[in-house]
Write an enzyme that holds these catalytic residues in place. Structure first.
Site, short mmCIF file in Angstrom:
data_model
loop_
_atom_site.label_atom_id
_atom_site.label_comp_id
_atom_site.label_asym_id
_atom_site.label_seq_id
_atom_site.Cartn_x
_atom_site.Cartn_y
_atom_site.Cartn_z
N LYS A 259 -2.39 1.28 2.25
CA LYS A 259 -2.04 2.61 1.69
C LYS A 259 -2.92 3.46 1.22
CE LYS A 259 2.11 0.38 -0.40
NZ LYS A 259 3.19 1.35 0.18
N GLU B 4 6.97 -4.35 4.86
CA GLU B 4 6.91 -5.55 4.51
C GLU B 4 8.24 -5.99 3.76
OE1 GLU B 4 6.50 -4.47 0.69
OE2 GLU B 4 5.73 -3.52 2.53
N ARG C 29 11.32 -5.69 3.96
CA ARG C 29 12.53 -5.81 4.81
C ARG C 29 12.16 -7.33 5.28
NH1 ARG C 29 11.88 -0.69 7.88
NH2 ARG C 29 10.98 -0.11 5.74
#
Length: 499
Positions: free
Chosen positions: A276, A348, A350
């Site tokens: 990120k 991630e 899910r």
């Protein structure tokens, strides 16, 4: 669990102590017992209201210092607006407004739980008490120095003057446990990630054993044996080993199918190899808001001895980018046997939920499953921070969640599912891929999850906009909101508990 507010219930005729809080309608009318308690200060209220343009609007407050004619350090008049048609959430708000008037330090407060038409019901008084405690919550355990006026914070002994003190006390015994559950969830979300990592989170969930909850912790070896390759793939780049925690509360008949709640517990999410941006990455300590809610909910159900069999399951991982981390292009095999191509390691949550949902569907065989996850930024683009996104394969469950959302104030909005979206997550190398691209991001995430529920009635709540960093409200001034505990407790109480 710290609590700044101690709440008790006394008769309406009891002498006020400390700060006196009363309610009026939009015509500034007071209830009979309130008028008696205020006495000669009623004229001061009228003059102060005129000077401050106070009209008794719902949630508005008029604060009068050292009022003559009444034994109170302050007199606070809270508007109830039109006193007919008030909902439970209005009384929660009134409690929050009252708590906002508490000064720093220790004080006493008396709240006259009366409207112009007479005494509030026990349930309405209890909602005020709950609102008081929810608003007063603060997470400041790591502050060694505080600003002027914050020293010690606001602490209060609050007496709620009610028509039936015994009935209100009994009702608050249960409602107070739900508030405790919200506070537990808030504490978990607010904790820094160097303190709350998967093993420590599992340890804290284990404290539910004190309430009679059966808690099973699956370590990496146990999850490998079960074939939970999707969850384990997320955590393989972290020095902190992953965990799955399964909590069981047996409050109904033995053998009766339970209700089940599943939470995403990414204790910190860097995004992994698909890292990120640095801006606001610190907020990713809250990426376990779904798991926090499930622990808080299980506390609430067990503490109030809910007459239901319930299972809470949480997958706990850290998503870190070391040399062993999962890569884009990897293919993992989930517990269901379905294979997943990793397109983006920042999708991630899910993957974690996929294995936990399958575990619950197969091992628990519940009446239904509700999962909660701070899953997608896309849901915030769609709904902002006022509603959680809800996806479901079952209309009855969805309708009940919508109703519980309105009743609790933790609102949900149903979003679409459909086979047309499946093609966006089909993979040419595996059974599916873990992201479908930019368009419909929250929908394709839900479509992905639906492949792991094995036909069980299911709802997915995307709480990315409501669990952390949501706008402050009359009953929540915390970064971590504890969203979902009151919503799901209401769902269980209204539809699934044995009466």
């Amino acid at each position: 669990m710290s609590d700044a507010i101690k709440v008790g219930f006394v008769p309406l005729s009891a002498a006020p102590r400390g700060i006196l809080v009363v309610f009026c309608d939009d015509s500034l009318k007071l209830g009979p017992a309130t008028a008696k308690a205020v006495g000669a200060a009623a004229d001061i209220v009228k003059r102060a209201a005129a000077a401050a343009a106070f009209k008794g609007k719902s949630g508005a407050a008029l604060d009068i210092l050292a009022p003559e004619g009444v034994k109170a350090t302050r007199l606070i008049v809270i508007g109830a607006g039109k006193a007919t048609g008030l909902k439970a959430n209005d009384f929660l708000k009134f409690g929050g407004v009252a708590a906002s008037k508490l000064p720093a330090g220790t004080s006493a407060m008396t709240i006259m739980a009366e409207l112009p038409g007479g005494a509030m019901t026990s349930e309405q008084a209890v909602a005020i008490a709950s609102g008081l405690r929810l608003r007063a919550y603060k997470f400041d355990r790591y502050k060694t120095k505080k600003k002027e006026g914050e020293e010690g914070g606001a602490r209060a002994d609050v007496s709620l003057a009610v028509g039936d003190a015994g009935a209100a006390k009994k009702a608050f015994a249960a409602a107070g446990h739900v508030v405790d559950g919200v506070i537990i969830a808030r504490d978990l979300v607010n904790e820094p990630p160097n303190v709350l990592f998967p093993e420590e989170f599992a340890r804290r969930a284990g404290q539910l054993r004190k309430l009679g909850v059966k808690v099973e912790v699956l370590d990496v070896k146990a999850m490998q044996k079960l074939g939970m390759g999707a969850l384990l793939g997320v955590g393989q780049g972290s020095a902190r080993p992953s965990r799955t925690v399964v909590m069981r509360w047996d409050g109904a008949k033995k053998g009766e199918a339970p209700v089940a709640f599943v939470g995403k517990g990414v204790c910190f999410d860097t995004g992994g190899i698909s890292i990120k941006p640095a801006g606001s990455m610190e907020d990713m300590k809250g990426d376990m808001g779904g798991a926090a809610c499930v622990v808080g909910l299980m506390h609430a159900l067990a503490a109030r001895k809910a007459k239901v069999n319930a299972v809470g399951a949480i997958g706990l991982v850290e998503n870190m980018p070391d040399g062993n981390a999962q890569r884009p292009g990897d293919i993992v095999t989930s517990m269901s046997g379905q294979t997943i191509e990793i397109i983006n390691t920042d999708a991630e949550g899910r993957l974690v939920l996929a294995d936990v949902l399958w575990y619950v569907a197969k091992k628990v065989k519940p009446k239904f499953m509700v999962d909660l996850a701070t899953l997608t930024g896309a849901i915030m683009v769609a709904l902002g921070t006022e509603h959680a996104g809800m996806f479901s394969n079952n209309d009855e469950l969805a309708d009940r969640l919508l109703t519980a959302g309105v009743e609790s104030g933790e609102k949900v909005w149903r979003m679409p599912l459909g086979p047309e979206y499946d093609k966006l997550i089909d993979s040419q190398f595996a059974d599916m891929k873990n992201t479908g691209g930019r368009h419909g991001g929250s929908i394709t995430a839900a479509q992905f999850l639906q492949r792991f529920v094995d036909g069980v009635p299911w709802a997915h709540l995307d709480i990315a906009g409501t669990a952390m960093g949501a706008p402050k409200t009359d009953i929540n001034q915390s970064w971590g909101s504890g969203y979902g505990v009151r919503l799901l407790d209401r769902l269980v109480a209204d539809h699934y508990e044995r009466k």
